[in-house]
Design a protein around this motif. Sequence first.
Motif, PDB file in Angstrom:
ATOM      1  N   LEU A 287       0.815  -1.209   0.000  1.00  0.00           N
ATOM      2  CA  LEU A 287       0.000   0.000   0.000  1.00  0.00           C
ATOM      3  C   LEU A 287       0.851   1.263   0.000  1.00  0.00           C
ATOM      4  CD1 LEU A 287      -2.836  -0.975   2.521  1.00  0.00           C
ATOM      5  CD2 LEU A 287      -2.939  -0.921   0.027  1.00  0.00           C
ATOM      6  N   ARG A 288       2.062   1.202   0.576  1.00  0.00           N
ATOM      7  CA  ARG A 288       2.931   2.374   0.681  1.00  0.00           C
ATOM      8  C   ARG A 288       4.064   2.366  -0.343  1.00  0.00           C
ATOM      9  NH1 ARG A 288       2.851   5.585   5.066  1.00  0.00           N
ATOM     10  NH2 ARG A 288       5.084   5.952   4.824  1.00  0.00           N
ATOM     11  N   ASN A 289       4.078   1.393  -1.240  1.00  0.00           N
ATOM     12  CA  ASN A 289       5.176   1.275  -2.191  1.00  0.00           C
ATOM     13  C   ASN A 289       4.627   1.266  -3.607  1.00  0.00           C
ATOM     14  OD1 ASN A 289       7.312   0.099  -3.876  1.00  0.00           O
ATOM     15  ND2 ASN A 289       8.385  -0.205  -1.943  1.00  0.00           N
ATOM     16  N   THR A 290       4.869   2.358  -4.329  1.00  0.00           N
ATOM     17  CA  THR A 290       4.331   2.493  -5.685  1.00  0.00           C
ATOM     18  C   THR A 290       4.934   1.480  -6.629  1.00  0.00           C
ATOM     19  OG1 THR A 290       4.035   4.872  -5.308  1.00  0.00           O
ATOM     20  CG2 THR A 290       3.953   4.103  -7.584  1.00  0.00           C
ATOM     21  N   GLU A 291       6.237   1.211  -6.491  1.00  0.00           N
ATOM     22  CA  GLU A 291       6.895   0.274  -7.400  1.00  0.00           C
ATOM     23  C   GLU A 291       6.313  -1.132  -7.280  1.00  0.00           C
ATOM     24  OE1 GLU A 291      10.995   0.775  -6.258  1.00  0.00           O
ATOM     25  OE2 GLU A 291      11.413   1.975  -8.033  1.00  0.00           O
ATOM     26  N   VAL A 292       6.070  -1.566  -6.046  1.00  0.00           N
ATOM     27  CA  VAL A 292       5.491  -2.894  -5.840  1.00  0.00           C
ATOM     28  C   VAL A 292       4.073  -2.950  -6.391  1.00  0.00           C
ATOM     29  CG1 VAL A 292       4.784  -4.596  -4.124  1.00  0.00           C
ATOM     30  CG2 VAL A 292       6.938  -3.383  -3.834  1.00  0.00           C
ATOM     31  N   LYS A 293       3.289  -1.910  -6.135  1.00  0.00           N
ATOM     32  CA  LYS A 293       1.910  -1.889  -6.641  1.00  0.00           C
ATOM     33  C   LYS A 293       1.883  -1.923  -8.168  1.00  0.00           C
ATOM     34  CE  LYS A 293       0.538   1.752  -4.307  1.00  0.00           C
ATOM     35  NZ  LYS A 293      -0.356   2.825  -3.788  1.00  0.00           N
ATOM     36  N   ASN A 294       2.745  -1.138  -8.804  1.00  0.00           N
ATOM     37  CA  ASN A 294       2.782  -1.123 -10.271  1.00  0.00           C
ATOM     38  C   ASN A 294       3.227  -2.466 -10.830  1.00  0.00           C
ATOM     39  OD1 ASN A 294       1.952   1.548 -10.338  1.00  0.00           O
ATOM     40  ND2 ASN A 294       4.031   2.369 -10.475  1.00  0.00           N
ATOM     41  N   ALA A 295       4.217  -3.088 -10.172  1.00  0.00           N
ATOM     42  CA  ALA A 295       4.695  -4.390 -10.636  1.00  0.00           C
ATOM     43  C   ALA A 295       3.607  -5.441 -10.489  1.00  0.00           C
ATOM     44  CB  ALA A 295       5.943  -4.801  -9.855  1.00  0.00           C
ATOM     45  N   MET A 296       2.852  -5.375  -9.384  1.00  0.00           N
ATOM     46  CA  MET A 296       1.754  -6.322  -9.185  1.00  0.00           C
ATOM     47  C   MET A 296       0.672  -6.138 -10.243  1.00  0.00           C
ATOM     48  SD  MET A 296       1.028  -6.755  -5.111  1.00  0.00           S
ATOM     49  CE  MET A 296       2.107  -7.764  -4.091  1.00  0.00           C
ATOM     50  N   LYS A 297       0.323  -4.884 -10.505  1.00  0.00           N
ATOM     51  CA  LYS A 297      -0.702  -4.620 -11.519  1.00  0.00           C
ATOM     52  C   LYS A 297      -0.264  -5.135 -12.875  1.00  0.00           C
ATOM     53  CE  LYS A 297      -2.649  -0.462  -9.352  1.00  0.00           C
ATOM     54  NZ  LYS A 297      -2.804   1.019  -9.469  1.00  0.00           N
ATOM     55  N   LYS A 298       0.990  -4.892 -13.222  1.00  0.00           N
ATOM     56  CA  LYS A 298       1.497  -5.318 -14.521  1.00  0.00           C
ATOM     57  C   LYS A 298       1.506  -6.832 -14.636  1.00  0.00           C
ATOM     58  CE  LYS A 298       5.472  -4.779 -17.605  1.00  0.00           C
ATOM     59  NZ  LYS A 298       6.828  -4.176 -17.759  1.00  0.00           N
ATOM     60  N   LEU A 299       1.985  -7.509 -13.581  1.00  0.00           N
ATOM     61  CA  LEU A 299       2.081  -8.961 -13.612  1.00  0.00           C
ATOM     62  C   LEU A 299       0.717  -9.615 -13.621  1.00  0.00           C
ATOM     63  CD1 LEU A 299       3.642 -11.646 -13.343  1.00  0.00           C
ATOM     64  CD2 LEU A 299       3.589 -11.307 -10.859  1.00  0.00           C
ATOM     65  N   TRP A 300      -0.128  -9.243 -12.646  1.00  0.00           N
ATOM     66  CA  TRP A 300      -1.394  -9.942 -12.492  1.00  0.00           C
ATOM     67  C   TRP A 300      -2.439  -9.481 -13.501  1.00  0.00           C
ATOM     68  CZ3 TRP A 300      -0.684 -14.161 -10.049  1.00  0.00           C
ATOM     69  CH2 TRP A 300       0.327 -14.234  -9.078  1.00  0.00           C
ATOM     70  N   CYS A 301      -2.304  -8.250 -13.992  1.00  0.00           N
ATOM     71  CA  CYS A 301      -3.199  -7.821 -15.066  1.00  0.00           C
ATOM     72  C   CYS A 301      -2.868  -8.579 -16.342  1.00  0.00           C
ATOM     73  CB  CYS A 301      -3.082  -6.317 -15.302  1.00  0.00           C
ATOM     74  SG  CYS A 301      -4.196  -5.688 -16.570  1.00  0.00           S
ATOM     75  N   GLY A 302      -1.554  -8.817 -16.543  1.00  0.00           N
ATOM     76  CA  GLY A 302      -1.148  -9.586 -17.716  1.00  0.00           C
ATOM     77  C   GLY A 302      -1.695 -11.002 -17.672  1.00  0.00           C
ATOM     78  N   LYS A 303      -1.654 -11.632 -16.496  1.00  0.00           N
ATOM     79  CA  LYS A 303      -2.192 -12.981 -16.360  1.00  0.00           C
ATOM     80  C   LYS A 303      -3.707 -12.980 -16.503  1.00  0.00           C
ATOM     81  CE  LYS A 303       1.550 -14.822 -13.522  1.00  0.00           C
ATOM     82  NZ  LYS A 303       2.007 -15.717 -14.593  1.00  0.00           N
ATOM     83  N   CYS A 304      -4.347 -11.944 -15.918  1.00  0.00           N
ATOM     84  CA  CYS A 304      -5.803 -11.823 -16.037  1.00  0.00           C
ATOM     85  C   CYS A 304      -6.192 -11.621 -17.495  1.00  0.00           C
ATOM     86  CB  CYS A 304      -6.292 -10.654 -15.184  1.00  0.00           C
ATOM     87  SG  CYS A 304      -8.043 -10.272 -15.369  1.00  0.00           S
ATOM     88  N   ASP A 305      -5.432 -10.779 -18.187  1.00  0.00           N
ATOM     89  CA  ASP A 305      -5.703 -10.500 -19.596  1.00  0.00           C
ATOM     90  C   ASP A 305      -5.591 -11.771 -20.422  1.00  0.00           C
ATOM     91  OD1 ASP A 305      -6.281  -8.992 -21.791  1.00  0.00           O
ATOM     92  OD2 ASP A 305      -4.251  -8.245 -22.084  1.00  0.00           O
TER      93      ASP A 305
END
Length: 319
Positions: A287-305
């Motif tokens: 929640l306090r780390n933008t880099e981790v949040k962006n990496a999670m979105k990129k990784l899991w959005c890619g898998k979701c996609d």
Amino acid sequence: MTMNHSVTEFILFGLTQDAEKQKAVFGVFLIVYFVTLLGNFLIVVTIKTSRTLGSPMYFFLFYLSFADACLSTTTAPRLIVDAVSQRKTISYIECMTQVFAAHFFGCMEIFVLILMAVDRYIAICRPLRYTSIMSRRVCVVLVILAWGGSCIHSSAQILLALRLPFCGPNVIDHYFCDLQPLLKLACMDTYVINLLVVSNSGAICMVSFIILLISYVFILCSLRNHSAEGRRKALSTCSTHFIVVIMFFGPCIFIYTRPLTTFPIDKMVAVFYTIGTPLLNPLIYTLRNTEVKNAMKKLWCGKCDQLMNDAWGFKCILP
């Protein structure tokens, strides 16, 4: 080595003996344990697969999340099962194994937090030499030393536990096996062993906490020479680490630095660092780390996609 086999199993008293409260304990801690595993799993997989999270800070965060998941697994499943079991017994061997595992992964978390503080100190106070000092090889060696130190600590704890003779009673006033409640059941004078426990676990907690405080003092002092943006970013990162340090070390110091004394509140304090902290760490670091949040979105959005495209032809879109 003195061993007495007259007691072959123990009864864990748990957090409560009230039937209704036990149902609440089962439901609450089942959810907490599931969320803890899920959160730490997401961090471990994200760091392992993301190319943007290759810095030493995330290398150490990987092992912190791993230690969190293992520490919670050491205590939470037993608490959850015992909450709905009529017979809350644990064998002598299982009890000793739990003592070893709890101290191993707890100590591992302490050492990894120290490594993360050292990493932030070098990154902020020695930025020009950061990449050369905190090379991949150095980070691997530091983690190996942390594993080794944890093994030495937990081995010392289990050796002390194995020297305790148990003649009865066999009811442990706790929800997991730890040295303090076991000492109360031993059929011997435990004064010396209790002092050894404090000098081992208590010293590790206090010395590590002091080292961490000193490192953050040096970091804060060095920030005076940084730009306003640099100070803001450094303070944001360090404040996250410091919150985790306080949450973990506060309960540990309270539990393990008191010789020959136990309090009823000890069980709830232990819940905080064995089950609560592993739950909160993933939330704090995501929640306090933008880099981790962006990496999670990129990784899991890619898998979701990919899944949506394969199944329905839809696309997963995250902000």
